[in-house]
Write a protein that holds these residues in place. Sequence first.
Motif, mmCIF file in Angstrom:
data_model
loop_
_atom_site.group_PDB
_atom_site.id
_atom_site.type_symbol
_atom_site.label_atom_id
_atom_site.label_comp_id
_atom_site.label_asym_id
_atom_site.label_seq_id
_atom_site.Cartn_x
_atom_site.Cartn_y
_atom_site.Cartn_z
ATOM 1 N N ILE A 48 29.058 -80.580 28.221
ATOM 2 C CA ILE A 48 30.212 -81.679 28.019
ATOM 3 C C ILE A 48 30.980 -80.922 29.350
ATOM 4 O O ILE A 48 31.795 -81.772 30.191
ATOM 5 C CB ILE A 48 30.752 -81.657 26.883
ATOM 6 N N GLU A 52 32.416 -82.681 32.749
ATOM 7 C CA GLU A 52 33.979 -82.579 33.167
ATOM 8 C C GLU A 52 34.000 -82.412 34.577
ATOM 9 O O GLU A 52 34.961 -82.582 35.360
ATOM 10 C CB GLU A 52 34.756 -81.768 32.366
ATOM 11 N N ILE A 77 24.047 -80.827 23.541
ATOM 12 C CA ILE A 77 24.429 -80.802 22.157
ATOM 13 C C ILE A 77 23.270 -80.853 21.130
ATOM 14 O O ILE A 77 22.281 -81.200 21.323
ATOM 15 C CB ILE A 77 25.228 -82.038 21.447
ATOM 16 N N GLY A 82 26.628 -79.609 16.072
ATOM 17 C CA GLY A 82 27.413 -80.546 15.626
ATOM 18 C C GLY A 82 28.274 -80.000 14.069
ATOM 19 O O GLY A 82 29.555 -80.561 13.827
ATOM 20 N N ILE A 96 41.505 -80.600 19.783
ATOM 21 C CA ILE A 96 41.253 -81.800 20.780
ATOM 22 C C ILE A 96 42.053 -82.737 20.398
ATOM 23 O O ILE A 96 42.989 -82.797 19.331
ATOM 24 C CB ILE A 96 39.887 -82.424 20.389
ATOM 25 N N LYS A 102 37.125 -89.643 26.217
ATOM 26 C CA LYS A 102 35.785 -88.990 26.105
ATOM 27 C C LYS A 102 35.626 -87.572 25.420
ATOM 28 O O LYS A 102 36.783 -87.131 24.856
ATOM 29 C CB LYS A 102 35.486 -88.857 27.939
ATOM 30 N N ASP A 103 34.585 -87.228 25.275
ATOM 31 C CA ASP A 103 34.469 -85.978 24.371
ATOM 32 C C ASP A 103 35.357 -84.691 25.266
ATOM 33 O O ASP A 103 35.184 -84.670 26.318
ATOM 34 C CB ASP A 103 33.052 -85.522 24.347
ATOM 35 N N GLU A 104 35.829 -83.960 24.540
ATOM 36 C CA GLU A 104 36.587 -82.488 24.896
ATOM 37 C C GLU A 104 35.515 -81.646 24.528
ATOM 38 O O GLU A 104 34.992 -81.285 23.440
ATOM 39 C CB GLU A 104 37.874 -82.538 24.257
ATOM 40 N N ALA A 105 35.502 -80.575 25.502
ATOM 41 C CA ALA A 105 34.208 -79.478 25.386
ATOM 42 C C ALA A 105 34.891 -78.553 24.557
ATOM 43 O O ALA A 105 33.871 -77.732 24.180
ATOM 44 C CB ALA A 105 34.103 -78.839 26.555
ATOM 45 N N TRP A 108 33.036 -77.579 21.252
ATOM 46 C CA TRP A 108 31.529 -77.565 21.799
ATOM 47 C C TRP A 108 31.009 -76.038 22.374
ATOM 48 O O TRP A 108 29.967 -75.369 21.851
ATOM 49 C CB TRP A 108 30.975 -78.742 22.357
#
Length: 152
Positions: A48, A52, A77, A82, A96, A102-105, A108
């Motif tokens: 991720i 970015e 991932i 998860g 977050i 969009k996904d934020e890192a 993760w």
Amino acid sequence: MKSENNIYFIDSSALITVNRYYPSKVFPDLWKYIEELLKRKRMFSHEIVFDEIVPAIGPKDEIGKLIARHKSSFYPITNKQGQLALKILANFPRLIDPRAKKDEADPWIIALVIEKMEGVSLFGKDSDFVVVSAESEKSDTKIPAVCKHFKV
């Protein structure tokens, strides 16, 4: 903690800060050191973060070019991540923005480090895992606070 034993997991904010404030023309040794850590498999991140920093189309800035050469250092991932990300967000829901497109890192990255710390170490028992972020240590909703809570 001996720095030669460190395994670094770097957040987007740290990479963006290096690119913005420490250009390679002015700080070539810093950029060489980052590349050397990536080559020696001593610096990692999450896919991720890669997404970015490295645009899918169009030109890449200097940090994007560097990172693109080391895509294998950016982990995908996993199911375990998860599960860990859910646990992290249950404890730190403001880590977050739930309205983000969009996904934020952030969760993760932390989940990745916890996963690596809990699993069989590929790095050796003497390695210390270090999360590198440019986020404020004063905030109770940013990476440093979450890392402290989870003993990362």
